[in-house]
Write a protein that holds these residues in place. Structure first.
Motif, PDB file in Angstrom:
ATOM      1  N   LEU A 146       0.827  -1.203   0.000  1.00 25.56           N
ATOM      2  CA  LEU A 146       0.000   0.000   0.000  1.00 25.56           C
ATOM      3  C   LEU A 146       0.860   1.251   0.000  1.00 25.56           C
ATOM      4  O   LEU A 146       0.412   2.317  -0.403  1.00 25.56           O
ATOM      5  CB  LEU A 146      -0.902   0.033   1.235  1.00 25.56           C
ATOM      6  N   ILE A 147       2.087   1.140   0.454  1.00 28.15           N
ATOM      7  CA  ILE A 147       2.972   2.293   0.553  1.00 28.15           C
ATOM      8  C   ILE A 147       3.484   2.656  -0.835  1.00 28.15           C
ATOM      9  O   ILE A 147       3.956   1.801  -1.568  1.00 28.15           O
ATOM     10  CB  ILE A 147       4.153   1.989   1.493  1.00 28.15           C
ATOM     11  N   ASP A 148       3.376   3.926  -1.176  1.00 30.79           N
ATOM     12  CA  ASP A 148       3.859   4.408  -2.465  1.00 30.79           C
ATOM     13  C   ASP A 148       5.281   4.942  -2.294  1.00 30.79           C
ATOM     14  O   ASP A 148       5.475   5.995  -1.687  1.00 30.79           O
ATOM     15  CB  ASP A 148       2.938   5.512  -2.974  1.00 30.79           C
ATOM     16  N   PRO A 149       6.288   4.227  -2.797  1.00 29.53           N
ATOM     17  CA  PRO A 149       7.669   4.670  -2.622  1.00 29.53           C
ATOM     18  C   PRO A 149       7.942   6.048  -3.226  1.00 29.53           C
ATOM     19  O   PRO A 149       8.697   6.835  -2.662  1.00 29.53           O
ATOM     20  CB  PRO A 149       8.502   3.595  -3.330  1.00 29.53           C
ATOM     21  N   GLN A 150       7.305   6.342  -4.372  1.00 32.23           N
ATOM     22  CA  GLN A 150       7.507   7.661  -4.991  1.00 32.23           C
ATOM     23  C   GLN A 150       6.982   8.785  -4.102  1.00 32.23           C
ATOM     24  O   GLN A 150       7.585   9.839  -4.003  1.00 32.23           O
ATOM     25  CB  GLN A 150       6.802   7.711  -6.357  1.00 32.23           C
ATOM     26  N   ALA A 151       5.864   8.555  -3.454  1.00 29.07           N
ATOM     27  CA  ALA A 151       5.301   9.573  -2.554  1.00 29.07           C
ATOM     28  C   ALA A 151       6.218   9.776  -1.349  1.00 29.07           C
ATOM     29  O   ALA A 151       6.401  10.910  -0.892  1.00 29.07           O
ATOM     30  CB  ALA A 151       3.906   9.172  -2.104  1.00 29.07           C
ATOM     31  N   MET A 152       6.795   8.694  -0.855  1.00 26.49           N
ATOM     32  CA  MET A 152       7.729   8.820   0.269  1.00 26.49           C
ATOM     33  C   MET A 152       8.957   9.628  -0.151  1.00 26.49           C
ATOM     34  O   MET A 152       9.418  10.503   0.581  1.00 26.49           O
ATOM     35  CB  MET A 152       8.159   7.438   0.764  1.00 26.49           C
ATOM     36  N   LEU A 153       9.469   9.321  -1.331  1.00 26.77           N
ATOM     37  CA  LEU A 153      10.630  10.048  -1.846  1.00 26.77           C
ATOM     38  C   LEU A 153      10.302  11.520  -2.050  1.00 26.77           C
ATOM     39  O   LEU A 153      11.065  12.399  -1.641  1.00 26.77           O
ATOM     40  CB  LEU A 153      11.096   9.417  -3.162  1.00 26.77           C
ATOM     41  N   ARG A 154       9.160  11.796  -2.659  1.00 23.98           N
ATOM     42  CA  ARG A 154       8.749  13.192  -2.876  1.00 23.98           C
ATOM     43  C   ARG A 154       8.637  13.963  -1.569  1.00 23.98           C
ATOM     44  O   ARG A 154       9.080  15.104  -1.477  1.00 23.98           O
ATOM     45  CB  ARG A 154       7.385  13.237  -3.573  1.00 23.98           C
ATOM     46  N   LEU A 155       8.043  13.345  -0.587  1.00 29.01           N
ATOM     47  CA  LEU A 155       7.853  14.014   0.694  1.00 29.01           C
ATOM     48  C   LEU A 155       9.194  14.372   1.319  1.00 29.01           C
ATOM     49  O   LEU A 155       9.396  15.485   1.780  1.00 29.01           O
ATOM     50  CB  LEU A 155       7.040  13.117   1.636  1.00 29.01           C
ATOM     51  N   ARG A 156      10.127  13.444   1.296  1.00 29.49           N
ATOM     52  CA  ARG A 156      11.447  13.704   1.881  1.00 29.49           C
ATOM     53  C   ARG A 156      12.188  14.785   1.101  1.00 29.49           C
ATOM     54  O   ARG A 156      12.766  15.707   1.676  1.00 29.49           O
ATOM     55  CB  ARG A 156      12.286  12.427   1.925  1.00 29.49           C
ATOM     56  N   VAL A 157      12.135  14.705  -0.226  1.00 26.80           N
ATOM     57  CA  VAL A 157      12.852  15.678  -1.054  1.00 26.80           C
ATOM     58  C   VAL A 157      12.233  17.068  -0.922  1.00 26.80           C
ATOM     59  O   VAL A 157      12.950  18.064  -0.830  1.00 26.80           O
ATOM     60  CB  VAL A 157      12.873  15.211  -2.528  1.00 26.80           C
ATOM     61  N   LEU A 158      10.908  17.147  -0.887  1.00 26.61           N
ATOM     62  CA  LEU A 158      10.254  18.449  -0.742  1.00 26.61           C
ATOM     63  C   LEU A 158      10.555  19.094   0.605  1.00 26.61           C
ATOM     64  O   LEU A 158      10.589  20.307   0.715  1.00 26.61           O
ATOM     65  CB  LEU A 158       8.751  18.320  -0.954  1.00 26.61           C
ATOM     66  N   CYS A 159      10.776  18.268   1.623  1.00 23.68           N
ATOM     67  CA  CYS A 159      11.155  18.806   2.932  1.00 23.68           C
ATOM     68  C   CYS A 159      12.650  19.085   3.020  1.00 23.68           C
ATOM     69  O   CYS A 159      13.124  19.608   4.026  1.00 23.68           O
ATOM     70  CB  CYS A 159      10.748  17.825   4.028  1.00 23.68           C
ATOM     71  N   LYS A 160      13.392  18.713   1.962  1.00 20.65           N
ATOM     72  CA  LYS A 160      14.837  18.946   1.875  1.00 20.65           C
ATOM     73  C   LYS A 160      15.580  18.303   3.044  1.00 20.65           C
ATOM     74  O   LYS A 160      16.414  18.925   3.691  1.00 20.65           O
ATOM     75  CB  LYS A 160      15.142  20.433   1.782  1.00 20.65           C
ATOM     76  N   LEU A 161      15.245  17.050   3.314  1.00 23.03           N
ATOM     77  CA  LEU A 161      15.877  16.326   4.403  1.00 23.03           C
ATOM     78  C   LEU A 161      16.630  15.118   3.865  1.00 23.03           C
ATOM     79  O   LEU A 161      16.250  14.531   2.857  1.00 23.03           O
ATOM     80  CB  LEU A 161      14.824  15.856   5.412  1.00 23.03           C
ATOM     81  N   SER A 162      17.680  14.755   4.568  1.00 24.40           N
ATOM     82  CA  SER A 162      18.431  13.555   4.197  1.00 24.40           C
ATOM     83  C   SER A 162      17.765  12.337   4.825  1.00 24.40           C
ATOM     84  O   SER A 162      16.912  12.449   5.710  1.00 24.40           O
ATOM     85  CB  SER A 162      19.870  13.675   4.695  1.00 24.40           C
ATOM     86  N   HIS A 163      18.182  11.153   4.371  1.00 28.96           N
ATOM     87  CA  HIS A 163      17.659   9.918   4.960  1.00 28.96           C
ATOM     88  C   HIS A 163      17.959   9.869   6.459  1.00 28.96           C
ATOM     89  O   HIS A 163      17.114   9.477   7.267  1.00 28.96           O
ATOM     90  CB  HIS A 163      18.270   8.690   4.274  1.00 28.96           C
ATOM     91  N   ALA A 164      19.172  10.279   6.809  1.00 29.58           N
ATOM     92  CA  ALA A 164      19.574  10.229   8.218  1.00 29.58           C
ATOM     93  C   ALA A 164      18.721  11.157   9.079  1.00 29.58           C
ATOM     94  O   ALA A 164      18.322  10.805  10.194  1.00 29.58           O
ATOM     95  CB  ALA A 164      21.053  10.594   8.349  1.00 29.58           C
ATOM     96  N   ARG A 165      18.416  12.345   8.564  1.00 25.82           N
ATOM     97  CA  ARG A 165      17.625  13.304   9.342  1.00 25.82           C
ATOM     98  C   ARG A 165      16.190  12.819   9.528  1.00 25.82           C
ATOM     99  O   ARG A 165      15.613  12.945  10.603  1.00 25.82           O
ATOM    100  CB  ARG A 165      17.643  14.668   8.649  1.00 25.82           C
ATOM    101  N   VAL A 166      15.611  12.240   8.473  1.00 25.21           N
ATOM    102  CA  VAL A 166      14.251  11.692   8.580  1.00 25.21           C
ATOM    103  C   VAL A 166      14.239  10.553   9.589  1.00 25.21           C
ATOM    104  O   VAL A 166      13.330  10.451  10.422  1.00 25.21           O
ATOM    105  CB  VAL A 166      13.731  11.226   7.202  1.00 25.21           C
ATOM    106  N   ALA A 167      15.256   9.708   9.528  1.00 28.91           N
ATOM    107  CA  ALA A 167      15.335   8.590  10.472  1.00 28.91           C
ATOM    108  C   ALA A 167      15.423   9.104  11.904  1.00 28.91           C
ATOM    109  O   ALA A 167      14.769   8.581  12.814  1.00 28.91           O
ATOM    110  CB  ALA A 167      16.548   7.723  10.139  1.00 28.91           C
ATOM    111  N   GLN A 168      16.206  10.137  12.112  1.00 28.54           N
ATOM    112  CA  GLN A 168      16.358  10.713  13.450  1.00 28.54           C
ATOM    113  C   GLN A 168      15.041  11.313  13.941  1.00 28.54           C
ATOM    114  O   GLN A 168      14.650  11.127  15.098  1.00 28.54           O
ATOM    115  CB  GLN A 168      17.453  11.785  13.426  1.00 28.54           C
ATOM    116  N   LEU A 169      14.339  12.030  13.069  1.00 26.26           N
ATOM    117  CA  LEU A 169      13.076  12.667  13.457  1.00 26.26           C
ATOM    118  C   LEU A 169      11.987  11.651  13.783  1.00 26.26           C
ATOM    119  O   LEU A 169      11.142  11.893  14.645  1.00 26.26           O
ATOM    120  CB  LEU A 169      12.580  13.584  12.336  1.00 26.26           C
TER     121      LEU A 169
END
Length: 145
Positions: free
Chosen positions: A5-28
């Protein structure tokens, strides 16, 4: 709920639009960096079961986009099963365009102030010096008595 059910493109878009790295999202979100990458890439190796992956996607979406009054994220990161192929629609490629910097309303550069000073001095010289010299009334001739 299934992990597909999870849309990988939507996850990628959300992270990129927030201008965050993988590490920062993981930390948050309290996830590991590899779990965040798996949410964007697909797969099942980093989560104990599919529901855990769905919960992690919900947590990332709510953390990055905020939540609605019903508790769901503002930005949808799940595939829509309303389409005929039951796999959701493919999102088009995206570009992030930075808007041009707005022009200043009132320039404050040194050149502007130099030109302004020259203009003020020229107006002063014209009004205070040249005008009286050019437009003085001739004095009447002296009367002879």
């Amino acid at each position: 709920m299934h992990a597909d059910l999870i849309d990988p493109q939507a996850m990628l878009r959300l992270r990129v639009l927030c201008k965050l790295s993988h590490a920062r999202v993981a930390q948050l979100c309290g996830l590991s960096e590899s779990q965040v990458r798996e949410l964007e890439d697909g797969g099942y190796s980093q989560f104990s079961h599919r529901d855990a992956k769905v919960q992690a996607a919900l947590k990332v979406a709510i953390t990055l986009s905020g939540s609605q009054p019903n508790g769901m994220p503002v930005i949808n990161v799940f595939r829509s099963h309303a389409t005929t192929d039951h796999m959701g629609s493919v999102l088009p490629a995206f570009r992030i365009e930075t808007p041009a910097a707005p022009k200043q309303k009132f320039p404050d550069s040194p050149e502007f102030f130099k030109l302004l000073l020259i203009f003020v001095v020229m107006v002063f010289l014209l009004v205070a010096v040249a005008m009286p010299l050019l437009y003085t009334l001739p004095s009447p001739p002296p009367k002879l008595v």
